[in-house]
Write an enzyme that holds these catalytic residues in place. Structure first.
Site, PDB file in Angstrom:
ATOM      1  N   ASP A  60      -4.537 -14.765 -30.547  1.00  0.00           N
ATOM      2  CA  ASP A  60      -4.595 -15.265 -31.372  1.00  0.00           C
ATOM      3  C   ASP A  60      -5.026 -13.799 -32.378  1.00  0.00           C
ATOM      4  O   ASP A  60      -6.341 -12.832 -31.885  1.00  0.00           O
ATOM      5  CB  ASP A  60      -5.799 -16.789 -32.244  1.00  0.00           C
ATOM      6  CG  ASP A  60      -5.523 -16.314 -33.576  1.00  0.00           C
ATOM      7  OD1 ASP A  60      -5.280 -15.628 -34.572  1.00  0.00           O
ATOM      8  OD2 ASP A  60      -5.963 -17.544 -34.245  1.00  0.00           O
ATOM      9  N   VAL A  61      -4.319 -12.213 -32.416  1.00  0.00           N
ATOM     10  CA  VAL A  61      -4.973 -11.579 -33.030  1.00  0.00           C
ATOM     11  C   VAL A  61      -5.891 -11.434 -34.086  1.00  0.00           C
ATOM     12  O   VAL A  61      -6.587 -10.228 -34.659  1.00  0.00           O
ATOM     13  CB  VAL A  61      -3.515 -10.700 -33.590  1.00  0.00           C
ATOM     14  CG1 VAL A  61      -2.991  -9.533 -32.349  1.00  0.00           C
ATOM     15  CG2 VAL A  61      -2.528 -10.968 -34.564  1.00  0.00           C
ATOM     16  N   TYR A 152       1.411 -11.747 -48.783  1.00  0.00           N
ATOM     17  CA  TYR A 152       2.069 -11.126 -48.182  1.00  0.00           C
ATOM     18  C   TYR A 152       1.980  -9.439 -48.219  1.00  0.00           C
ATOM     19  O   TYR A 152       2.191  -8.464 -47.378  1.00  0.00           O
ATOM     20  CB  TYR A 152       3.937 -11.552 -47.497  1.00  0.00           C
ATOM     21  CG  TYR A 152       4.735 -10.546 -46.602  1.00  0.00           C
ATOM     22  CD1 TYR A 152       4.475 -11.215 -45.232  1.00  0.00           C
ATOM     23  CD2 TYR A 152       5.965  -9.612 -46.994  1.00  0.00           C
ATOM     24  CE1 TYR A 152       5.175 -10.892 -44.510  1.00  0.00           C
ATOM     25  CE2 TYR A 152       5.985  -9.115 -45.865  1.00  0.00           C
ATOM     26  CZ  TYR A 152       5.948  -9.941 -44.753  1.00  0.00           C
ATOM     27  OH  TYR A 152       6.768  -9.379 -43.794  1.00  0.00           O
ATOM     28  N   ALA A 154       0.125  -7.759 -49.956  1.00  0.00           N
ATOM     29  CA  ALA A 154      -1.448  -7.077 -50.271  1.00  0.00           C
ATOM     30  C   ALA A 154      -1.644  -7.183 -48.685  1.00  0.00           C
ATOM     31  O   ALA A 154      -2.087  -6.210 -48.038  1.00  0.00           O
ATOM     32  CB  ALA A 154      -2.333  -8.388 -50.339  1.00  0.00           C
ATOM     33  N   LYS A 156       0.387  -6.031 -46.256  1.00  0.00           N
ATOM     34  CA  LYS A 156       1.564  -5.103 -45.357  1.00  0.00           C
ATOM     35  C   LYS A 156       0.597  -3.757 -46.785  1.00  0.00           C
ATOM     36  O   LYS A 156       0.866  -2.277 -46.067  1.00  0.00           O
ATOM     37  CB  LYS A 156       2.999  -5.273 -46.599  1.00  0.00           C
ATOM     38  CG  LYS A 156       3.424  -6.568 -45.219  1.00  0.00           C
ATOM     39  CD  LYS A 156       3.676  -6.152 -43.982  1.00  0.00           C
ATOM     40  CE  LYS A 156       4.075  -7.228 -42.527  1.00  0.00           C
ATOM     41  NZ  LYS A 156       3.284  -7.028 -41.357  1.00  0.00           N
TER      42      LYS A 156
END
Length: 245
Positions: A60-61, A152, A154, A156
């Site tokens: 889980d990164v 999403y 924000a 990226k």
């Protein structure tokens, strides 16, 4: 063999763009470690058909301790890390007024904090070698925004800012850091769209077609190779011309 004897970690390598990058790197000689929460049996099988070394680690990164522990596993197995591709990401789309705090936090934690966690840990090993390649998968949504994707977009956009900052921090250590901003790419996420929606997307793309994961993988290979030794801190769109600056 542009990546012969190099070790690459790809997050989210079980499917889609991550899998395409994994296979492209393996075909060019790299030893591969995939970090994902999803099993990667198909990816493993395809890499092994290329006679390349491969390990899968369930990671889980968004949790730094998990990242640190498993990166040490890669070092124990391969003794080095030359390339990191931060590809893991999710969406939780809805309009801002309907978006829950949980959905905001989850997208930011995986998409952006995950890149922070992976990059912070991998540079420890790259600095010792005074060389390395970090490739972050952003999105054109991080450049132009999109209704219903505030979280999403924000995340990226954050990746882009992080890429430029880290590139400046580690350039003198021989580490390049670049971002790829894909447009609409044929993946399991876009496959569920109805045909009329796909047709509307195609009309927005000057080249007139949705891209493939291989289109992104080809650029990732270039950025990971010696051909891109003098490129760092850049954001390159793979979008058929949708966003032109």
């Amino acid at each position: 063999m542009k990546l012969e004897n190099r070790v690459a970690i790809i997050t989210g390598g079980a499917q889609g763009i991550g899998k395409a990058i994994t296979l492209k790197f393996a075909a060019e000689g790299a030893k591969i470690a995939v970090f994902d929460i999803k099993e990667a049996e198909d990816t493993k099988s395809d890499v092994e058909k290329l006679n390349r070394e491969f390990i899968f680690l369930k990671v889980d990164v968004s949790h730094y301790a998990d990242v640190s522990k498993n990166m040490k596993e890669v070092i124990d197995r391969f003794s080095q890390i030359d390339i990191l591709v931060n590809n893991a990401g999710i969406t939780k789309d809805t309009l801002l007024v309907r978006m829950s705090e949980e959905d905001w936090d989850k997208v930011l934690n995986i998409n952006l904090k995950g890149v922070f966690n992976m990059s912070k840990e991998v540079v420890k090993y790259m600095m010792k070698k005074k060389s390395g390649r970090i490739i972050n998968i952003s999105s054109i949504i991080g450049l132009v925004g999109n209704p219903g994707q505030a979280n999403y977009a924000a995340s990226k956009a954050g990746i882009i800012g992080l890429t430029k900052s880290v590139a400046k921090e580690f350039a003198k250590r021989g580490i390049t850091v670049n971002a790829i901003a894909p447009g609409y790419i044929k993946t399991p996420m876009t496959d569920v769209l109805k045909e009329d929606a796909k047709n509307r997307l195609k009309e927005m793309i000057p080249l007139g077609e949705i891209g493939t994961p291989e289109d992104v993988a080809n650029l990732a290979l270039f950025l990971a190779s010696d051909d891109a030794r003098y490129i760092t801190g850049q954001v390159i769109n793979v979008d058929g011309g949708m966003v032109m600056s």
